[in-house]
Design a protein around this motif. Structure first.
Motif, short mmCIF file in Angstrom:
data_model
loop_
_atom_site.label_atom_id
_atom_site.label_comp_id
_atom_site.label_asym_id
_atom_site.label_seq_id
_atom_site.Cartn_x
_atom_site.Cartn_y
_atom_site.Cartn_z
N UNK A 70 0.81 -1.21 0.00
CA UNK A 70 0.00 0.00 0.00
C UNK A 70 0.84 1.25 0.00
N UNK A 71 1.92 1.23 0.79
CA UNK A 71 2.82 2.39 0.82
C UNK A 71 3.49 2.59 -0.54
N UNK A 72 3.92 1.49 -1.14
CA UNK A 72 4.58 1.59 -2.44
C UNK A 72 3.62 2.10 -3.52
N UNK A 73 2.39 1.60 -3.49
CA UNK A 73 1.41 2.06 -4.47
C UNK A 73 1.13 3.55 -4.29
N UNK A 74 1.08 4.01 -3.06
CA UNK A 74 0.86 5.44 -2.82
C UNK A 74 1.94 6.28 -3.47
N UNK A 75 3.18 5.88 -3.30
CA UNK A 75 4.29 6.63 -3.90
C UNK A 75 4.24 6.56 -5.42
N UNK A 76 3.74 5.45 -5.94
CA UNK A 76 3.72 5.25 -7.38
C UNK A 76 2.59 6.03 -8.05
N UNK A 77 1.41 6.07 -7.42
CA UNK A 77 0.24 6.62 -8.08
C UNK A 77 0.11 8.13 -7.93
N UNK A 78 0.65 8.71 -6.86
CA UNK A 78 0.48 10.13 -6.65
C UNK A 78 1.27 10.93 -7.69
N UNK A 79 0.69 12.02 -8.14
CA UNK A 79 1.34 12.83 -9.16
C UNK A 79 2.45 13.68 -8.55
N UNK A 80 3.30 14.26 -9.39
CA UNK A 80 4.33 15.17 -8.92
C UNK A 80 3.70 16.34 -8.17
N UNK A 81 4.31 16.72 -7.06
CA UNK A 81 3.84 17.79 -6.17
C UNK A 81 2.59 17.38 -5.38
N UNK A 82 2.26 16.08 -5.41
CA UNK A 82 1.10 15.60 -4.67
C UNK A 82 1.41 15.34 -3.21
N UNK A 83 0.39 14.86 -2.49
CA UNK A 83 0.48 14.65 -1.04
C UNK A 83 0.06 13.23 -0.69
N UNK A 84 0.79 12.62 0.20
CA UNK A 84 0.42 11.33 0.77
C UNK A 84 0.18 11.52 2.27
N UNK A 85 -0.99 11.10 2.75
CA UNK A 85 -1.28 11.09 4.18
C UNK A 85 -1.19 9.64 4.64
N UNK A 86 -0.22 9.35 5.47
CA UNK A 86 0.02 7.98 5.94
C UNK A 86 -0.48 7.85 7.37
N UNK A 87 -1.43 6.93 7.58
CA UNK A 87 -2.06 6.82 8.90
C UNK A 87 -1.96 5.42 9.49
N UNK A 88 -1.26 4.52 8.81
CA UNK A 88 -1.05 3.17 9.33
C UNK A 88 0.33 2.72 8.88
N UNK A 89 1.01 1.96 9.71
CA UNK A 89 2.41 1.66 9.44
C UNK A 89 2.69 0.16 9.45
#
Length: 350
Positions: free
Chosen positions: A247-266
């Motif tokens: 899930x973390x890897x997909x977040x980094x992959x799918x978000x566009x340049x200058x986008x934001x990821x909010x991570x709430x589970x580790x």
């Protein structure tokens, strides 16, 4: 039963949620908690006032019989740095792990968790009266998962009509998707094939869905990201609630340049190194966020508005167990039984 002082409350627990953190606690994976036993789990608490001190009744506007929810953490009296900033879940005086569900039951007056018939409420705790129009189950979802969703979507910092991807369709992910739709965002909720019922629930709320596989190789992750973007446009923000490495890897992959990821589970931090290069090359903003300071009242308001529109989030509470079935409740919530729940709860009066 504890003696109730002028500023105290005693609640009879009506319903208590079983959340993801308690699955790990039950398995003994948190050493800090193991050192505090005995501990009463449960920090998503809907209760009924059965004893109230005179000053507590006046200050809180409560009477015997009122239904309330109580937050897991509360601000310190000293007004530390984090409490002054409004994030009392990170209180520098009390600590992140001091509150309902984590305080030792050895500390008087002992009733510090919702997996119980009664809960003690000290003067500094944050208590909210449940609107009469909301059921116990609706109040349970609103007071924690939906409150989380409202905060986390806002932390994503995107405007209306922008595309938000939520990874993980549990109660927290569903709440994020619902909050994002309510706030005017385009939403794609990502889950696995085993999440099909939850994804269908999201679709009835106005979210798009995407089914991915458990295999998280770089090629498959990029393929999933490309399909999501092709279907619904560039992704301005991701709220990652699965806590899985994939899930973390997909977040980094799918978000566009200058986008934001909010991570709430580790995930376990030793599983995989963080992708610092992608972070830099896409200039991604990553925010770690925990819980829902100052959003419970708003979540109640949203739950009422949704109910008027025919959406009752209380229906997400699909499995309810009595207190003597706690191990079964936890196994069910952890997908270790044949059931596929959305939200599991305990009813101590059952």
């Amino acid at each position: 039963m504890p003696e109730i002082g002028p500023a105290d409350l005693l609640l009879e627990v009506v319903l208590c949620g079983v959340d993801g953190s308690e699955l790990a606690m039950f398995s003994g994976h948190h050493e800090y908690l193991n050192a505090r036993v005995p501990v009463i789990f449960g920090d998503e608490i809907v209760g009924r006032v059965v004893a109230v001190g005179a000053s507590a009744a006046e200050r809180r506007g409560l009477v015997l019989g009122d239904r309330v929810v109580v937050e897991a953490r509360w601000p310190c009296e000293e007004g530390c740095h984090t409490c002054q900033q409004g994030q009392y879940y990170l209180c520098e005086r009390r600590g992140l792990q001091n509150g309902y569900g984590t305080l030792s039951a050895g500390n008087p007056p002992h009733l510090w968790g919702g997996y119980a018939s009664h809960v003690f409420v000290p003067p500094e705790a944050l208590v909210y009266r449940v609107p009469d129009v909301l059921s116990d189950r609706t109040a349970l979802i609103a007071c924690s998962p939906l409150a989380n969703g409202l905060r986390w979507v806002r932390e994503a910092g995107v405007r209306k009509a922008t595309h938000v991807v939520v990874i993980g369709p549990g109660p927290q992910g569903l709440s994020c998707a619902l909050a994002a739709v309510a706030l005017g965002r385009c939403v794609t909720l990502v889950g696995l094939e085993t999440d099909v019922e939850r994804l269908r629930t999201a679709e009835t709320m106005g979210a798009a869905t995407y089914v991915t596989s458990r295999t998280d190789t770089p090629d498959l992750l990029q393929h999933a990201a490309d399909e999501i973007v092709a279907a619904h446009g560039p992704v301005d923000a991701v709220i990652e609630v699965s806590g899985s490495p994939g899930g973390k890897d997909l977040a980094m992959c799918v978000v566009r340049a200058l986008g934001t990821i909010v991570s709430v589970a580790s995930p376990n931090p030793s599983v995989r190194p963080f992708d610092w290069r992608t972070l830099m090359w896409k200039e991604i903003t990553v925010k770690g966020r925990i819980s829902h300071p100052n959003t419970v009242s708003e979540a109640f308001g949203l739950a009422r508005r949704l109910a008027a529109e025919g959406i009752d989030v209380g229906e997400w509470v699909t499995h309810v167990f009595p207190l003597d079935k706690v191990p079964e409740a936890i196994r069910t919530a952890a997908y270790k039984s044949a059931a596929r729940p959305i939200k599991v709860a305990l009813d101590p009066m059952a």
